[in-house]
Design a protein around this motif. Structure first.
Motif, PDB file in Angstrom:
ATOM      1  N   CYS A 167      65.809 104.007   2.935  1.00  0.00           N
ATOM      2  CA  CYS A 167      65.573 105.406   2.532  1.00  0.00           C
ATOM      3  C   CYS A 167      65.188 105.483   1.058  1.00  0.00           C
ATOM      4  O   CYS A 167      64.301 106.266   0.672  1.00  0.00           O
ATOM      5  CB  CYS A 167      66.825 106.239   2.792  1.00  0.00           C
ATOM      6  SG  CYS A 167      67.186 106.461   4.546  1.00  0.00           S
TER       7      CYS A 167
ATOM      8  N   GLN B  80      70.259 102.807   3.625  1.00  0.00           N
ATOM      9  CA  GLN B  80      70.092 103.476   2.339  1.00  0.00           C
ATOM     10  C   GLN B  80      68.997 102.818   1.503  1.00  0.00           C
ATOM     11  O   GLN B  80      68.241 103.488   0.805  1.00  0.00           O
ATOM     12  CB  GLN B  80      71.413 103.469   1.572  1.00  0.00           C
ATOM     13  CG  GLN B  80      72.464 104.393   2.161  1.00  0.00           C
ATOM     14  CD  GLN B  80      73.753 104.379   1.360  1.00  0.00           C
ATOM     15  OE1 GLN B  80      74.013 103.436   0.601  1.00  0.00           O
ATOM     16  NE2 GLN B  80      74.563 105.424   1.524  1.00  0.00           N
TER      17      GLN B  80
ATOM     18  N   SER C 100      76.200 107.593   3.342  1.00  0.00           N
ATOM     19  CA  SER C 100      77.339 107.540   2.421  1.00  0.00           C
ATOM     20  C   SER C 100      78.523 108.307   2.974  1.00  0.00           C
ATOM     21  O   SER C 100      79.679 107.846   2.922  1.00  0.00           O
ATOM     22  CB  SER C 100      76.930 108.109   1.060  1.00  0.00           C
ATOM     23  OG  SER C 100      75.876 107.353   0.498  1.00  0.00           O
TER      24      SER C 100
ATOM     25  N   SER D 124      74.046 100.164   4.185  1.00  0.00           N
ATOM     26  CA  SER D 124      73.360  99.762   2.953  1.00  0.00           C
ATOM     27  C   SER D 124      71.884  99.513   3.204  1.00  0.00           C
ATOM     28  O   SER D 124      71.022  99.893   2.402  1.00  0.00           O
ATOM     29  CB  SER D 124      74.023  98.500   2.382  1.00  0.00           C
ATOM     30  OG  SER D 124      75.371  98.739   2.045  1.00  0.00           O
TER      31      SER D 124
ATOM     32  N   MET E 144      70.177 109.226   3.342  1.00  0.00           N
ATOM     33  CA  MET E 144      71.005 108.405   2.453  1.00  0.00           C
ATOM     34  C   MET E 144      72.376 109.023   2.270  1.00  0.00           C
ATOM     35  O   MET E 144      73.422 108.328   2.343  1.00  0.00           O
ATOM     36  CB  MET E 144      70.316 108.263   1.097  1.00  0.00           C
ATOM     37  CG  MET E 144      69.046 107.430   1.124  1.00  0.00           C
ATOM     38  SD  MET E 144      68.198 107.418  -0.487  1.00  0.00           S
ATOM     39  CE  MET E 144      69.475 106.706  -1.539  1.00  0.00           C
TER      40      MET E 144
END
Length: 586
Positions: free
Chosen positions: A150, A147, A19, A144, A15
């Motif tokens: 995750c 994430q 980012s 996204s 994650m």
């Protein structure tokens, strides 16, 4: 559990990686889009001026050439390498439109063609900006989604970790509590706890206290066991040395004192003493033998108490203001009590069972050895007495009868031929013969009496006392005895010879000296020699060598030779006679 934690950490890292990717990717996109917007504005403005003839063509083309060179620059180079989306294709179209416009200018196309080529470039910019925006949206969507996946995995893994933790902490905690000692659990049920952890904490603390107590107890037991092993080794060593000492040299005052001293050191007490009874006094002339000092708790009443006790007995007595612990065990033999083995130590001294057993076994060994030794000595004494009795009977049946017959015949000779013997002068010879026979018969009777003298089992002391009592009754003599042979052990033969020398000396004093007082002294010298002196206050002795029949002196001299010593008959300075016997005991 470890795999779940690792998976959760990897998901969180993934994650964060997405980012970070967006943080690095979006600024590059924004810078490209911003530059595309600037270049598009320049193109629109220059095309507008070209279309309205607001400026010279050469100036417009120079500025457009600068924009063409920027397309191949490092700002658009990043967009050219994006192969996964339409951005690279849009860049290719933009680049193609720029090259077409440049070729049209080089070839000198008309103004209308140049304006058309310029509008294519502006449209290519629009397509490039639109593709860049779409690329950003796609990348943001992918990141996204990644994430989200995750995050979902993190929640799932967290749930698994919670379930596993529940299984480990709660279920196993219950199992741990169930294996606790029942007394701890039953005691804890009466208490209120906030949760199982508090209960486990309390139980663990109580268990740790118990373990510390067990550890301390184990250390004490190990220390006590080591001390017991040490005492056992000392006890075995003492018993081995005692058996070896008794077996090699027998019991004497010296060996008994060594044994008592070793027993004192082995048991760690203050004093060990062996107190003899009347039956056991033959081992030593002293009433008690000890390792350090005369027994403080000695009492004649001990022997009365010992008749009622066949084992070890304890008593605490107040002696000279101090409490003394006394441990006694009787020395028992078939002939009676030989004595008492006594321990004296502090009142707070604690005896182990093994130490008391050692004490009792030592008493039994001493009693057995003393009984065996007394029995052996009594056997030798009885054998010697029997041998002497046989000799006395033989002398009585042979020589005594012959002397009696000769005395009878001389009496008949004097009765029947008395006048003739006087006339012939033979009466003096017959008288001398009769005196010689009388003297020989008397000496023979004394010799028979000597052979028939019994040696008391209680030892030389008692026999000498009996002899003194006998001669005191036969005469008016005042006889005193000074016996200092307590530390000397004599054999049976030595006791017999010494006794008969004393008896012969007393017999001569009664018959010849006319004394009123006699002193008998028996002394042990530091060299180990024994000196026996018999002093009287009589008229003294003067031997006439012309007169025969000095049988008493001959008997004493012969017995002194049997003892390996010498005998002397000396006059005293203040009158009287001294008979002095010197020999070394074997």
């Amino acid at each position: 559990m470890h795999a779940l934690v690792v998976s959760m950490v990897l998901s969180v890292i993934l994650m964060q990686t997405g980012s970070l990717f967006l943080f690095d990717y979006i600024p590059d996109h924004l810078s490209v889009i911003q530059r595309a917007y600037q270049d598009q504005s320049v193109w629109k403005f220059e095309i507008y001026k070209l279309e309205n003839n607001l400026n010279d063509k050469s100036v417009v083309f120079n500025r457009l050439n600068d924009s063409l060179s920027e397309v191949d620059g490092p700002v658009y180079y990043w967009a050219r390498n994006q192969k996964d989306t339409g951005l690279a294709k849009a860049y290719k179209n933009l680049e193609t439109a720029h090259h077409d416009f440049a070729n049209a200018r080089v070839q000198g196309y008309s103004k209308e063609v140049m304006l058309e080529k310029g509008q294519r470039v502006i449209k290519a910019y629009d397509g490039f900006v639109s593709a860049a925006k779409d690329d950003v949206i796609i990348k943001q969507s992918i990141v996204s989604l990644l994430q989200f996946v995750c995050l979902f995995l993190v929640f799932c893994i967290g749930a698994c970790i919670m379930l596993t933790s529940w299984s480990i902490l709660i279920n196993r905690l219950g199992k741990i509590i169930t294996i606790m000692p029942n007394d701890l659990i039953s005691g804890s049920r009466n208490n209120q706890y906030d949760d199982e952890f508090e209960m486990l904490e309390k139980l663990t603390s109580e268990m740790s206290v118990r373990l510390e107590g067990i550890q301390v107890e184990t250390k004490w037991i190990n220390k006590a066991s080591a001390e017991k092993v040490r005492k056992m080794i000392l006890s075995q060593d003492f018993l081995f040395k005692l058996a070896k000492l008794i077996g090699s040299s027998g019991l004497s005052e010296l060996t008994i004192k060594k044994s008592l001293y070793s027993l004192e050191k082995t048991l760690g007490v203050s004093n060990v003493a062996l107190i003899f009874s009347e039956n056991g006094s033959r081992i030593s002339a002293q009433r008690a033998l000890f390792s350090s000092y005369w027994p403080l708790s000695f009492d004649e009443g001990m022997f009365d108490e010992s008749t009622n006790s066949l084992s070890v007995s304890h008593a605490t007595k107040l002696i000279k203001g101090e409490c003394v612990q006394c441990v006694t065990v009787p020395l028992q033999s078939p002939n009676g009590w030989l004595g008492i083995l006594l321990l004296e130590t502090e009142a707070n001294h604690y005896f182990e069972d093994t130490e008391l057993q050692l004490f009792e076994v030592t008493a039994q060994m001493l009693a057995l050895s003393m009984g065996f030794q007394a029995k052996e000595q009594e056997g030798r004494r009885v054998a010697l007495l029997e041998e002497r009795a046989v000799i006395a009977r033989e002398l009585h049946d042979s020589l005594a009868q012959s002397l009696s017959y000769m005395k009878f015949q001389l009496a008949r000779l004097q009765t029947n031929f008395g006048s003739q013997l006087i006339e012939s002068g033979a009466d003096a010879i017959v008288t001398d013969m009769r005196d010689g026979l009388d003297n020989a018969y008397r000496e023979l009777r004394e010799l028979l009496t000597t052979f028939r003298v019994q040696m008391d089992v209680r030892g030389l002391d008692h026999v000498l006392e009996e002899a003194i009592a006998e001669f005191s009754q036969r005469s008016s003599l005042n006889i005193m005895l000074d016996n200092r042979l307590q530390e000397c052990r004599l054999s049976v033969n030595e006791e017999f010879h010494l006794l008969h020398v004393v008896r012969e000396a007393l017999s001569n004093i009664v018959r010849h000296s006319g004394a009123k007082k006699v002193t008998i002294a028996l002394v042990l010298q530091s060299t180990g020699d024994v000196i026996v002196t018999v002093d009287d206050d009589g008229k003294g002795v003067v031997f006439d060598q012309s007169k025969p029949h000095h049988y008493g002196l001959a008997i004493m001299t012969e017995r002194a030779c049997c003892l390996g010593g010498t005998i002397e008959i000396l006059p005293r300075r203040r009158g009287g006679t001294r008979i002095r016997l010197l020999f070394h005991p074997k």
